[in-house]
Design an enzyme around this catalytic site. Structure first.
Site, PDB file in Angstrom:
ATOM      1  N   GLY A 152      37.126  44.320  39.516  1.00  0.00           N
ATOM      2  CA  GLY A 152      37.682  43.194  40.255  1.00  0.00           C
ATOM      3  C   GLY A 152      37.100  42.976  41.629  1.00  0.00           C
TER       4      GLY A 152
ATOM      5  N   GLU B 216      38.902  46.428  47.898  1.00  0.00           N
ATOM      6  CA  GLU B 216      39.701  46.058  46.734  1.00  0.00           C
ATOM      7  C   GLU B 216      39.869  44.551  46.660  1.00  0.00           C
ATOM      8  OE1 GLU B 216      40.878  47.031  44.036  1.00  0.00           O
ATOM      9  OE2 GLU B 216      41.868  48.959  44.126  1.00  0.00           O
ATOM     10  N   ASP B 217      40.060  44.041  45.452  1.00  0.00           N
ATOM     11  CA  ASP B 217      40.374  42.630  45.271  1.00  0.00           C
ATOM     12  C   ASP B 217      41.846  42.378  45.557  1.00  0.00           C
ATOM     13  OD1 ASP B 217      41.133  44.096  43.029  1.00  0.00           O
ATOM     14  OD2 ASP B 217      40.470  42.598  41.576  1.00  0.00           O
TER      15      ASP B 217
ATOM     16  N   ASP C 143      48.464  45.658  43.877  1.00  0.00           N
ATOM     17  CA  ASP C 143      49.715  45.365  43.173  1.00  0.00           C
ATOM     18  C   ASP C 143      50.710  46.483  43.471  1.00  0.00           C
ATOM     19  OD1 ASP C 143      49.476  42.886  41.562  1.00  0.00           O
ATOM     20  OD2 ASP C 143      47.814  43.925  40.609  1.00  0.00           O
TER      21      ASP C 143
ATOM     22  N   LYS D   8      50.205  42.011  47.051  1.00  0.00           N
ATOM     23  CA  LYS D   8      51.484  41.502  46.554  1.00  0.00           C
ATOM     24  C   LYS D   8      52.586  42.409  47.098  1.00  0.00           C
ATOM     25  CE  LYS D   8      49.854  39.822  42.058  1.00  0.00           C
ATOM     26  NZ  LYS D   8      50.028  40.023  40.600  1.00  0.00           N
TER      27      LYS D   8
ATOM     28  N   VAL E 235      47.598  36.300  39.044  1.00  0.00           N
ATOM     29  CA  VAL E 235      46.510  35.502  39.605  1.00  0.00           C
ATOM     30  C   VAL E 235      45.176  35.884  38.985  1.00  0.00           C
ATOM     31  CG1 VAL E 235      47.680  35.020  41.779  1.00  0.00           C
ATOM     32  CG2 VAL E 235      46.274  37.066  41.586  1.00  0.00           C
TER      33      VAL E 235
ATOM     34  N   ASP F 290      40.998  39.049  36.787  1.00  0.00           N
ATOM     35  CA  ASP F 290      40.856  38.598  35.407  1.00  0.00           C
ATOM     36  C   ASP F 290      42.150  38.677  34.615  1.00  0.00           C
ATOM     37  OD1 ASP F 290      40.375  41.162  33.135  1.00  0.00           O
ATOM     38  OD2 ASP F 290      40.760  41.598  35.236  1.00  0.00           O
TER      39      ASP F 290
ATOM     40  N   ARG G 218      37.101  35.833  35.704  1.00  0.00           N
ATOM     41  CA  ARG G 218      36.531  36.519  36.872  1.00  0.00           C
ATOM     42  C   ARG G 218      35.569  35.617  37.649  1.00  0.00           C
ATOM     43  NH1 ARG G 218      37.720  41.982  37.008  1.00  0.00           N
ATOM     44  NH2 ARG G 218      37.975  43.035  35.012  1.00  0.00           N
TER      45      ARG G 218
END
Length: 184
Positions: free
Chosen positions: A49, A104-105, A108, A136, A158, A164, A170
């Site tokens: 990601g 990081e993307d 979570d 998040k 998302v 993805d 992606r």
């Protein structure tokens, strides 16, 4: 891929391509304020990601730096974290005495990232910090000190810009909320 190519799959656009670029530039300026060319910074991208974030952040930074990649998984074949983290691809770089910045993307639950932080710190890095494009807050299960956060977002599914669903979306230039009918 543009959002117009998959309009029926997205309920809301959270960040346009331009907004993402502005956010990445803002993160780069913050990082530059904290590091210098003498800091021997190693960016560690978390596959898959973070590929887009890592590439754009590295190009935006006005610092000498090195890059490496890790792939870790706590999901197996399901959609819920198993809590057991496996290294699928380890670093090629010795991080002893290095200043490491994990890229990081999205954050979570924070479970895998918490494990990764502990793992990298145990390898003798001078410091380990985190830069995440998105977080998040309502999904976080483990509190992690994240030094650089592009934006907090709602607890929605998302996709785009590296994020993805089943390895799709992606390459979407924007970030949007995936419509429930796609993954239900």
């Amino acid at each position: 891929m543009d959002i117009t190519d998959i309009e029926a799959d997205i309920t809301e656009v959270l960040f346009t391509e331009e907004q993402i670029a502005e956010t990445i530039a803002g993160l780069a300026r913050q990082i530059e304020a904290d590091y210098s060319d003498d800091d021997d910074v190693l960016l560690v991208g978390v596959l898959r990601g973070a590929v887009m974030v890592m590439a754009d952040l590295a190009r935006e930074l006005r610092l000498q730096l090195n890059m490496d990649w890790m792939a870790v998984s706590s999901y197996g074949s399901g959609t819920q974290s198993s809590g057991v983290v496996r290294i699928l691809k380890d670093l090629d770089t010795d991080i002893t005495g290095r200043k490491v910045l994990i890229v990081e993307d999205i954050i979570d639950s924070g479970l895998t990232l918490s494990w990764l932080l502990s793992n990298l710190r145990s390898r003798g890095a001078a410091s380990v910090e985190i830069c995440a494009l998105l977080r998040k807050p309502l999904a976080v299960k483990v509190e992690i000190d994240v030094k650089y956060v592009g934006a907090d977002i709602p607890n929605a599914f998302v996709v785009g810009y590296g994020l993805d669903y089943a390895e799709r979306y992606r390459n979407l230039k924007s970030i949007g909320v995936l419509a429930p009918h796609v993954y239900a």
